[in-house]
Scaffold this motif. Structure first.
Motif, PDB file in Angstrom:
ATOM      1  N   ASP A 241       0.638  -1.278  -0.059  1.00 45.84           N
ATOM      2  CA  ASP A 241      -0.114   0.092  -0.077  1.00 45.84           C
ATOM      3  C   ASP A 241       0.882   1.076  -0.067  1.00 45.84           C
ATOM      4  O   ASP A 241       1.837   1.290   0.506  1.00 45.84           O
ATOM      5  CB  ASP A 241      -1.041  -0.036   1.364  1.00 45.84           C
ATOM      6  N   GLY A 242       0.383   2.241  -0.682  1.00 40.54           N
ATOM      7  CA  GLY A 242       1.196   3.354  -0.680  1.00 40.54           C
ATOM      8  C   GLY A 242       1.886   3.646  -1.764  1.00 40.54           C
ATOM      9  O   GLY A 242       1.746   2.722  -2.852  1.00 40.54           O
ATOM     10  N   SER A 243       2.721   4.843  -2.059  1.00 40.33           N
ATOM     11  CA  SER A 243       3.486   4.986  -3.163  1.00 40.33           C
ATOM     12  C   SER A 243       4.967   4.572  -3.045  1.00 40.33           C
ATOM     13  O   SER A 243       5.482   4.940  -2.002  1.00 40.33           O
ATOM     14  CB  SER A 243       3.276   6.568  -3.489  1.00 40.33           C
ATOM     15  N   LYS A 244       5.525   4.061  -4.240  1.00 41.61           N
ATOM     16  CA  LYS A 244       6.826   3.995  -4.139  1.00 41.61           C
ATOM     17  C   LYS A 244       7.387   5.347  -4.410  1.00 41.61           C
ATOM     18  O   LYS A 244       7.002   6.017  -5.285  1.00 41.61           O
ATOM     19  CB  LYS A 244       7.217   3.129  -5.397  1.00 41.61           C
ATOM     20  N   VAL A 245       8.545   5.810  -3.577  1.00 41.29           N
ATOM     21  CA  VAL A 245       9.086   7.035  -3.742  1.00 41.29           C
ATOM     22  C   VAL A 245       9.892   6.863  -5.060  1.00 41.29           C
ATOM     23  O   VAL A 245      10.811   6.184  -5.125  1.00 41.29           O
ATOM     24  CB  VAL A 245       9.736   7.392  -2.559  1.00 41.29           C
ATOM     25  N   MET A 246       9.857   8.111  -6.081  1.00 44.62           N
ATOM     26  CA  MET A 246      10.829   8.107  -6.918  1.00 44.62           C
ATOM     27  C   MET A 246      11.714   9.403  -6.942  1.00 44.62           C
ATOM     28  O   MET A 246      11.293  10.408  -6.331  1.00 44.62           O
ATOM     29  CB  MET A 246       9.962   8.359  -8.273  1.00 44.62           C
ATOM     30  N   SER A 247      13.183   8.832  -7.171  1.00 46.08           N
ATOM     31  CA  SER A 247      14.043  10.027  -7.172  1.00 46.08           C
ATOM     32  C   SER A 247      14.555  10.236  -8.613  1.00 46.08           C
ATOM     33  O   SER A 247      14.698   9.472  -9.500  1.00 46.08           O
ATOM     34  CB  SER A 247      15.230   9.647  -6.181  1.00 46.08           C
ATOM     35  N   ASP A 248      15.014  11.677  -8.739  1.00 46.73           N
ATOM     36  CA  ASP A 248      15.667  11.809 -10.105  1.00 46.73           C
ATOM     37  C   ASP A 248      17.189  11.947  -9.929  1.00 46.73           C
ATOM     38  O   ASP A 248      17.683  11.843  -8.899  1.00 46.73           O
ATOM     39  CB  ASP A 248      15.033  13.243 -10.562  1.00 46.73           C
ATOM     40  N   SER A 249      17.866  12.451 -11.138  1.00 44.93           N
ATOM     41  CA  SER A 249      19.405  12.539 -11.122  1.00 44.93           C
ATOM     42  C   SER A 249      19.851  13.486  -9.872  1.00 44.93           C
ATOM     43  O   SER A 249      20.908  13.658  -9.760  1.00 44.93           O
ATOM     44  CB  SER A 249      19.885  12.684 -12.446  1.00 44.93           C
ATOM     45  N   ASP A 250      18.957  14.540  -9.476  1.00 45.70           N
ATOM     46  CA  ASP A 250      19.390  15.567  -8.510  1.00 45.70           C
ATOM     47  C   ASP A 250      18.988  15.361  -7.292  1.00 45.70           C
ATOM     48  O   ASP A 250      19.547  16.090  -6.427  1.00 45.70           O
ATOM     49  CB  ASP A 250      18.721  16.883  -9.057  1.00 45.70           C
ATOM     50  N   ILE A 286       4.728   6.183  -9.058  1.00 49.42           N
ATOM     51  CA  ILE A 286       5.158   7.274  -9.707  1.00 49.42           C
ATOM     52  C   ILE A 286       6.386   7.113 -10.767  1.00 49.42           C
ATOM     53  O   ILE A 286       7.228   6.297 -10.555  1.00 49.42           O
ATOM     54  CB  ILE A 286       5.819   8.356  -8.872  1.00 49.42           C
ATOM     55  N   TRP A 287       6.405   7.678 -11.998  1.00 50.16           N
ATOM     56  CA  TRP A 287       7.287   7.497 -12.890  1.00 50.16           C
ATOM     57  C   TRP A 287       7.646   8.997 -13.493  1.00 50.16           C
ATOM     58  O   TRP A 287       7.136  10.071 -13.396  1.00 50.16           O
ATOM     59  CB  TRP A 287       6.896   6.874 -14.427  1.00 50.16           C
ATOM     60  N   LEU A 288       8.838   9.150 -14.068  1.00 46.36           N
ATOM     61  CA  LEU A 288       9.329  10.372 -14.440  1.00 46.36           C
ATOM     62  C   LEU A 288       9.596  10.248 -16.025  1.00 46.36           C
ATOM     63  O   LEU A 288      10.270   9.705 -16.673  1.00 46.36           O
ATOM     64  CB  LEU A 288      10.839  10.909 -13.935  1.00 46.36           C
ATOM     65  N   HIS A 289       8.949  11.303 -16.828  1.00 47.90           N
ATOM     66  CA  HIS A 289       8.926  11.419 -18.412  1.00 47.90           C
ATOM     67  C   HIS A 289       9.644  12.579 -18.602  1.00 47.90           C
ATOM     68  O   HIS A 289       8.688  13.749 -18.839  1.00 47.90           O
ATOM     69  CB  HIS A 289       7.795  10.950 -18.968  1.00 47.90           C
ATOM     70  N   ASN A 290      10.901  12.742 -18.799  1.00 46.84           N
ATOM     71  CA  ASN A 290      11.257  13.942 -19.064  1.00 46.84           C
ATOM     72  C   ASN A 290      11.096  15.158 -18.003  1.00 46.84           C
ATOM     73  O   ASN A 290      11.238  14.965 -16.827  1.00 46.84           O
ATOM     74  CB  ASN A 290      11.120  14.485 -20.706  1.00 46.84           C
ATOM     75  N   ASP A 291      10.193  16.061 -18.284  1.00 43.56           N
ATOM     76  CA  ASP A 291       9.612  17.067 -17.441  1.00 43.56           C
ATOM     77  C   ASP A 291       8.498  17.033 -16.941  1.00 43.56           C
ATOM     78  O   ASP A 291       7.781  17.690 -16.157  1.00 43.56           O
ATOM     79  CB  ASP A 291       9.823  18.582 -18.081  1.00 43.56           C
ATOM     80  N   THR A 292       7.947  15.738 -16.929  1.00 41.14           N
ATOM     81  CA  THR A 292       6.700  15.485 -16.594  1.00 41.14           C
ATOM     82  C   THR A 292       6.665  14.345 -15.489  1.00 41.14           C
ATOM     83  O   THR A 292       7.317  13.106 -15.753  1.00 41.14           O
ATOM     84  CB  THR A 292       5.675  14.817 -17.612  1.00 41.14           C
ATOM     85  N   VAL A 293       5.836  14.290 -14.495  1.00 44.91           N
ATOM     86  CA  VAL A 293       5.874  13.400 -13.258  1.00 44.91           C
ATOM     87  C   VAL A 293       4.128  12.571 -13.652  1.00 44.91           C
ATOM     88  O   VAL A 293       3.219  13.240 -13.874  1.00 44.91           O
ATOM     89  CB  VAL A 293       5.627  13.936 -12.051  1.00 44.91           C
TER      90      VAL A 293
END
Length: 460
Positions: A241-250, A286-293
């Motif tokens: 349950d809940g969201s997996k936390v996503m991190s970016d290169s920064d 959550i996924w990251l697609h370029n400048d879109t979450v």
């Protein structure tokens, strides 16, 4: 004599032989799981073996992976924590957890807390104690001494799960909040999140009552056969349950909860926050697609190992830099339940597929689409109107079950086989057809085959 020698040589060639680097460890009768440390040369089997009708204890049986010999055994009660680290075996005894030496079975220490994270690199064990698990303790696995103790926010039920290790002295974790621990001094920063719906009554009435690992996640256990009886196994396609936390290169973190999606700095300061539509209390990814979450709200939660529908699933798209909601697309309210099931079984963990060449690559999820599991074990790519856009057969889908350095071990449910791929995605090893399960710990591969665990050291 020459003919006899030739016959012996021929027979030796034809008979199956165990590689010199492999060690065979016999699985005890009535064993239902096993645990292995990262580098220590031992394995702990979990055995359902009662000595008499009034004996309600299970057994831990320890063996060496150097020569395959059994060493010692100890009893434990069903529903209580059993786990391992490089220093020894952890067994819950009433309201405490004891650490036993691998080689001798001698009791090394009473932790007086429940372990939630073991840092084998730095030789540290992190545990929680107190009402609501509000005390965080750090022990040295070398000296067995308490290094520091600090106060943390209360945890009321979500699994304690490590998100990231930004550096050797920092741990990011998720429970009822996002937390950041400085392993040197014990300082903790936190960011509050609201749980998805949590059915406490069903949880406490379930068979997992008393299972600390269910609340705080596995310390060292592995799923399938290589699995602690108390580490909740949700299946290859399920998530907590809940969201997996996503991190970016920064180093920024993106997390959602019952009410919002937010972006945080590595220090857990809020960069932006965007409210979510009311009543969207399902688990999310959550996924990251370029400048879109991209946020996929599944509209379901996992309770007592069952997916239950609680809301209408949707795909939300948000500006990565400022958090502005770009669009929310709800899935159609009704779907073909005979085809898709009463609860949609979304695929949101990483799976691998064969690309146009012959290498294995992570499956890409389009920005406005989703993958759901098909009844035959494959997957369908669907839009929000439940149009099937493409299909993956069971033999097309490969699930990661372990990694060694830059290589990964994958399982294919269609052909029921295990392979190992390198950093380029090329297959470098295919395990025997008789292999029932494969996992990796440290630089060793453990596979179940013909009633034995075969331990192989993998070269750099």
């Amino acid at each position: 004599m020459k003919k006899l020698i030739a016959a012996i040589i021929l027979l030796a060639i034809l008979l199956p032989a165990r590689a010199a680097s492999e060690v065979e460890v016999k699985i005890p009768e009535q064993s239902f799981g096993s645990l292995m440390p990262d580098t220590a040369s031992f394995i702990a089997f979990l055995v359902d073996k009662k000595t008499n009708s009034r004996d309600n204890k299970l057994r831990v049986k320890v063996a060496s992976t150097i020569n395959g010999q059994g060493l010692w055994s100890a009893p434990y009660y069903k529903g209580r924590l059993v786990d391992v680290c490089d220093r020894g075996v952890l067994i819950q005894d009433a309201f405490t957890v004891l650490l036993y030496d691998w080689a001798t079975g001698k009791e090394l220490m009473d932790l007086k807390c429940f372990p939630v994270f073991i840092d084998e690199v730095n030789g540290l064990l992190i545990g929680v104690s107190g009402s609501g698990n509000t005390r965080l303790k750090c022990y040295s696995l070398d000296t067995l001494k308490l290094l520091w103790e600090t106060k943390i926010p209360s945890n009321k039920g979500m699994r304690w799960e490590v998100i990231d290790r930004p550096d050797p002295n920092t741990v990011l974790f998720q429970s009822d909040y996002i937390g950041r621990i400085n392993l040197k001094d014990g300082s903790v920063a936190s960011y509050p999140i609201k749980q998805m719906r949590f059915d406490k009554k069903r949880f406490w009435l379930s068979n997992d009552i008393g299972s600390f690992a269910l609340l705080f996640g596995a310390v060292g256990g592995l799923i399938d056969y290589f699995n602690s009886a108390h580490n909740a196994s949700y299946g290859m396609w399920k998530e907590t349950d809940g969201s997996k936390v996503m991190s970016d290169s920064d180093g920024k973190l993106y997390v959602s909860d019952r009410d919002k999606i937010a972006c945080l700095t590595p220090e857990l300061d809020e960069v932006w926050m965007c409210p979510l539509p009311k009543g969207t209390s399902g688990s999310a990814r959550i996924w990251l697609h370029n400048d879109t979450v991209k946020l996929l709200n599944t509209g379901s939660v996992l309770e007592n190992n069952h997916l239950n529908k609680v809301a209408r699933p949707f795909i939300g798209k948000f500006d990565k830099n400022i958090g502005e909601c770009i669009q929310v697309d709800y899935f159609a309210e009704n779907w073909d339940e005979e085809k898709f099931g009463k609860v949609l079984d979304f695929i949101y963990d990483t799976v691998y597929v064969v690309n146009s060449g012959s290498s294995y690559v992570p499956l890409e999820v389009p920005l406005d689409k989703a993958y759901v599991r098909s009844k035959n074990g494959g997957a369908w790519l669907i839009d929000t109107d439940f149009n099937i856009l493409s299909e993956l057969l069971p033999q097309d889908v490969f699930i990661p079950v372990g990694e060694i350095g830059d290589s990964k071990i994958l399982y294919n449910g269609g052909d029921k086989c295990y392979i190992r791929i390198d950093a380029n995605g090329d297959c470098v090893e295919k395990y025997p057809a008789a292999t029932l399960d494969v996992k990796a710990k440290g630089k060793r591969v453990f596979r179940v085959e013909d009633g034995n665990v075969i331990v192989t050291q993998v070269a750099d």
